[in-house]
Design a protein around this motif. Sequence first.
Motif, short mmCIF file in Angstrom:
data_model
loop_
_atom_site.label_atom_id
_atom_site.label_comp_id
_atom_site.label_asym_id
_atom_site.label_seq_id
_atom_site.Cartn_x
_atom_site.Cartn_y
_atom_site.Cartn_z
N UNK A 157 0.85 -1.30 -0.01
CA UNK A 157 -0.07 -0.08 -0.02
C UNK A 157 0.82 1.12 -0.06
N UNK A 158 2.00 1.34 0.76
CA UNK A 158 2.85 2.31 0.84
C UNK A 158 3.46 2.64 -0.52
N UNK A 159 3.98 1.65 -1.20
CA UNK A 159 4.49 1.63 -2.43
C UNK A 159 3.66 2.38 -3.46
N UNK A 160 2.19 1.79 -3.34
CA UNK A 160 1.22 2.14 -4.21
C UNK A 160 0.83 3.63 -4.02
N UNK A 161 1.04 4.03 -2.84
CA UNK A 161 0.49 5.32 -2.67
C UNK A 161 1.80 6.41 -3.28
N UNK A 162 2.75 6.17 -3.10
CA UNK A 162 3.89 6.72 -3.53
C UNK A 162 3.78 6.84 -5.14
N UNK A 163 3.51 5.76 -5.89
CA UNK A 163 3.16 5.80 -7.41
C UNK A 163 2.00 6.27 -7.73
N UNK A 164 1.04 6.37 -6.92
CA UNK A 164 -0.24 7.34 -7.24
C UNK A 164 0.14 8.47 -7.07
N UNK A 165 1.09 9.13 -6.08
CA UNK A 165 1.35 10.53 -6.09
C UNK A 165 1.91 10.78 -7.26
N UNK A 166 2.83 9.88 -7.83
CA UNK A 166 3.71 10.28 -8.86
C UNK A 166 2.67 10.54 -10.09
N UNK A 167 1.72 9.64 -10.30
CA UNK A 167 0.94 9.82 -11.32
C UNK A 167 0.13 11.23 -11.10
N UNK A 168 -0.26 11.57 -9.87
CA UNK A 168 -1.19 12.67 -9.58
C UNK A 168 -0.34 13.82 -10.00
N UNK A 169 1.03 13.80 -9.72
CA UNK A 169 1.90 14.98 -10.02
C UNK A 169 1.88 15.12 -11.42
N UNK A 170 2.07 14.03 -12.26
CA UNK A 170 2.19 13.93 -13.62
C UNK A 170 0.86 14.58 -14.12
N UNK A 171 -0.16 14.18 -13.70
CA UNK A 171 -1.48 14.70 -14.27
C UNK A 171 -1.60 16.25 -14.06
N UNK A 172 -1.13 16.77 -12.74
CA UNK A 172 -1.16 18.27 -12.45
C UNK A 172 -0.27 18.92 -13.34
N UNK A 173 1.00 18.27 -13.48
CA UNK A 173 1.99 18.98 -14.55
C UNK A 173 1.17 19.08 -15.96
N UNK A 174 0.80 17.98 -16.41
CA UNK A 174 0.04 18.14 -17.92
C UNK A 174 -0.91 18.79 -17.58
N UNK A 175 -1.93 19.02 -16.67
CA UNK A 175 -3.10 19.71 -16.95
C UNK A 175 -2.39 21.57 -16.79
N UNK A 176 -1.44 21.75 -16.10
CA UNK A 176 -1.10 22.90 -16.09
C UNK A 176 -0.23 23.51 -17.49
#
Length: 659
Positions: A157-176
């Motif tokens: 779960x910890x590893x997955x949440x790190x990966x999810x944050x990576x994806x969320x940061x990417x989506x934020x980056x792409x959105x901006x």
Amino acid sequence: MNLLKNKMGKMTSVNLSFFFIVVLLFWIKTYAAYQIEFNLGIQNAFQHFLLFINPLSSALLFFSLALFWKGRARNIAFVLINVLLSFVLYANIAYYRFFNDFITVPVLMQAKSNAGIGSSAMELISIFDLFYFVDTFIIIGLIVMKKAGLQEKLRIRTVMSVMTSAVLIFLLNLGLANIDRPELLTRSFDRNYLVKYLGVNNFTIYDLVQNSKTTAKRAMADSSEISEVENYVKSNNPKPNPEMFGKAKDMNVIYVSMESLQTFAIDKKVNGKEVTPFLNSLVKDEGAFYFDNFFHQTGQGKTSDAEFMMENSLFGLPQGAVYMTHAENTYQSAPAMLKDEGYTSAVFHGNYKTFWNRSEMYRSFGYDKFYDATYYDMEKQDHLVSYGLKDKPFFKESMPYLTSLKQPFYSKFLTLSNHFPFDRHEKDTDFQKGTTGDKVVDNYFQTAHYMDQSLEQFFNDLKKSGLYDNTVIVMYGDHYGISENHNEAMGKVLGEEVTDNKHAQLQRVPLYIRVPGVKGEVNHTYSSQVDVMPTVMHLLGQDTKDYIHFGQDLFAKDRDEIVPFRNGDVISKEFSHVKGVCYDNVTGEPVQEAERKQACQQVSDEGTKRLELSDKVVYEDLLRFYQPKDFKKIDRNDYQYVNPNPKNSPNPEQQGAEH
Ligand code: GP9
Ligand code: MN
């Protein structure tokens, strides 16, 4: 229990702290490399911010893979991932130093074609480049010195949440990034942009995805698929007009892409003055042919789509730019067709070669030379506009290059001044802007007028150089300049409401063809960009019946006059099928009679069929299975556009600041 929880929490944070150090080091290093090595044309604080955050998401994602292991294995994984990512970054740095471009999958696949870099490779790397591995050494040092922290197994779960944050940061980056540059991924103008907004790693991932999509479609196709296309093309190819065939045999060819010029500007007066007096005079004074029912058919690839259609008589794609996604395909385009006849081919453009991936596509077309912005003086600020060099200095500085070409030549000039937002030409012409109150529309007339003047200057220089009497000149509007967003102002310009049908009719762009020794006239045939290649080839005395193409000679007697568009509309001589409604071209009203509705539907189906077949050719790279008679296949490896004496280095500020 609480004690255990606390211990667990502590362990996790200790475990992750080394992970964050690894990520942080790589992040800082990448950002430093952006600043030191790449010229990404950062124009404001927002873009700077995006540049700063863009290495984070992929660093988090890749390094988090190591978290699936524990102990020594994890440390080794950190080092290996770091080495891999550092290598990708450094390879791009070295490649950029030479090519001013980033590495793509096709570049890797064709390493042979970059052999030219081999001898100078040592000049591209320096001992100081060890800096780009400094984090690798730090990580190894920390591990060896046992400073890497506890290496307990982490919960999934910890590893997955790190990966999810990576994806969320990417989506934020792409959105901006999309706020600053809409349609960044769908249109993907330029690799520089993708790196600037999303980073080297995300660009590499994007490139891998794009390539696997293309490769899959291509791999599924086989040689039998070309026959359906071949049969269709051969049964829809009117005979060339014998009165025009070969009329320009052995002559030079000059194409001019007239940026954003639409037919409504031709013969138009603003504030009592003609917008394009020079073009208006061409039929009468220079004996040019003028096509007043000629349409552009571009999609998201804009200028590049127009180029593609004009020289291949294939359509651009429904999504994205064919120049970006299918530059490695086999093509049988005009410059290649003329090779056997001894023609030299060249493109002239006051923007840099990476824009629209031109330098890659031109290799597939077999262009001998590409004079991009590095061949021009890009220092004088008042000579520059958003996308590069203004048209007058562009044509002026092109003349020595043009006259030095071995004749006969086949050449293309891509103009820029009349590009959205149509500004920065106030000091270049005394032509007054329009008065609709819509800045874009009002400016447009001024930059269009300036382009018209630049064409006159070019014609005069051609006359002085002696080329004029031995050169076919083809000038075309590449695509619309005024979008639907300006319908209200356009209504004022035209004195009528811009309805859906009217907007479709406004997609007319001017086409002029001047053939020395042939008296031209105004030609009303319904026609479009795919029709130009067979027309010009026939003028040069080259038959096109063995080539896969979707256009019909503009001078042929039995053309079917069907114009399909990438948005699904189809216009013919009689009907306009626009947004699902069929209009009568004479009355402009929707067609009522069932029989005529059916006829209109047939026209629309025919147009759609052409687009589908053409898309099949491109998506499945079918021309690799097809060999026209007397055509010598192009080997992309024979072509490369590196300016040995560049006058300047790419400045993406001239690569399309606004759009
Ligand atoms: C830039 C020029 C303009 O090189 O072709 O591109 P456009 O936005 O018109 O496609
Ligand atoms: Mn354009």
